[in-house]
Motif scaffolding. Sequence first.
Motif, PDB file in Angstrom:
ATOM      1  N   LEU A   1       0.659  -0.877   0.094  1.00 50.40           N
ATOM      2  CA  LEU A   1      -0.305   0.084  -0.086  1.00 50.40           C
ATOM      3  C   LEU A   1       1.103   1.599  -0.174  1.00 50.40           C
ATOM      4  CD1 LEU A   1      -3.140  -0.089   2.271  1.00 50.40           C
ATOM      5  CD2 LEU A   1      -2.766  -0.214   0.488  1.00 50.40           C
ATOM      6  N   GLU A   2       2.117   1.362   0.607  1.00 49.78           N
ATOM      7  CA  GLU A   2       2.871   2.409   0.894  1.00 49.78           C
ATOM      8  C   GLU A   2       3.149   2.932  -0.846  1.00 49.78           C
ATOM      9  OE1 GLU A   2       5.835   4.867   3.711  1.00 49.78           O
ATOM     10  OE2 GLU A   2       5.813   2.487   3.775  1.00 49.78           O
ATOM     11  N   LYS A   3       4.197   1.550  -1.144  1.00 52.35           N
ATOM     12  CA  LYS A   3       4.598   2.135  -2.060  1.00 52.35           C
ATOM     13  C   LYS A   3       3.321   2.806  -4.104  1.00 52.35           C
ATOM     14  CE  LYS A   3       8.539  -0.707  -2.464  1.00 52.35           C
ATOM     15  NZ  LYS A   3       9.439  -2.363  -3.143  1.00 52.35           N
ATOM     16  N   CYS A   4       2.196   2.081  -2.865  1.00 55.11           N
ATOM     17  CA  CYS A   4       1.386   1.868  -4.154  1.00 55.11           C
ATOM     18  C   CYS A   4       1.011   3.663  -4.032  1.00 55.11           C
ATOM     19  CB  CYS A   4       0.077   1.331  -4.019  1.00 55.11           C
ATOM     20  SG  CYS A   4      -1.781   1.784  -5.005  1.00 55.11           S
ATOM     21  N   LEU A   5      -0.058   3.668  -3.306  1.00 55.52           N
ATOM     22  CA  LEU A   5      -0.251   5.029  -2.504  1.00 55.52           C
ATOM     23  C   LEU A   5       0.829   6.085  -2.667  1.00 55.52           C
ATOM     24  CD1 LEU A   5      -2.673   4.230  -0.031  1.00 55.52           C
ATOM     25  CD2 LEU A   5      -3.178   4.664  -2.572  1.00 55.52           C
TER      26      LEU A   5
END
Length: 291
Positions: A4-8
Motif C-alpha cells: 500500500l505505501e509504495k502504491c499510494l
Amino acid sequence: MQWLEKCLDSCKDYPVVVVDNASTDDTVSFIKTNYPNVILFKQEKNLGFGQANNLGIRYALDQGAEHVFLLNQDAYLVDTVLNDLVTFQKKQSNYGILSPVHITGNRKKLDKNFSSFMHEEYSGQFYSDFVLGNTLKDVYEVPFVNAAAWLISKACLETVGGFDPLFFHYGEDDNYCQRVLYHGFKIGVLPQSYVIHDREERPAPIISAYSAVYYNKRENYYKAKFANINVDSQHDKAIKHLRKTILKLKLQLKLSKSNGLKKELSRLIKIKPLIIESRAKNRLPGLHYLK
C-alpha cells in the motif's frame, strides 16, 4: 498492507479512490492515518474485483472525471506514466483502454503475464521493434491486456459500462476487453510508459484436479469464453461434448474422472441463463453495472 505505501505514494499527485474489499489486516486504519486525502470506500463484504472497481468508477464519473485509471494495490506508477496515458487518450479517443508496459518489482524484466499478452500474434511488431532497434510505434494495439493498470475513457465507460457481475474474480478483464472491441473502441499499450507490477515472487498455486479451486477456474474460463459477444456462443456444444466425455469415461470404468466432470457439467449448465442475460445486455450501449 505490504504494497500500500509504495502504491499510494506513487499516486500522491492525483485524486485517489480506494475500495477496500472487507480486508482483515490494517489496511483501513493505515490509509485513514497516513493518507487522509484518499477517498476510502470500506466494504462489509468482499464484492470481488469487478464490482469494487465499479464503485470507484461510478464515484469518479460523478465527480466529472473524463478518464478513470484502475491500479492494483500491488502496482506502482513510474515517472510520468499517468500523464502520458491521459495525454495520448485525449489525442486518440478511439482507444477506450490504454495500458503502460508492466515491469517487475526490480525493474529488470517484463511482468511474466504481461509479456505473454504482447506476443506477435497479439501485438504485431512489439518485440521485434525493441530487439531490432526499429522506431517504436506510439501505441501497440492489442486485443487484451490485464486490468492491473488500465486508463479507461469516460466515452468508453458510457458506451461499454462497468465490469459484469457475472464475474467475481478473474475473467472480468477478458470480458470487458471483449465488450470494448465489440463497441468499436481499441485497446493499446504505450511502449515507453511503465508501471511496476510487484508480484514476481509469489509462486503460482498448484491446482488439484476437481478441487474447489479447479471448478472455480473452469467456471471462469467458461464464462469468459461463452459470454464473448464478438462470437456466437458455443455453450450448448460444450455441454454436449462434456456429456459424451462423461459417458465414455463411465464405459471405461474411469469413475473418478467421470464424477469429477459431472460436477463441471453441473456448473456449466447452471451458468447458462446468466451468460444468456449477460450477452443480451452487453450488446447494448450504456452505463451497465454503473448506475
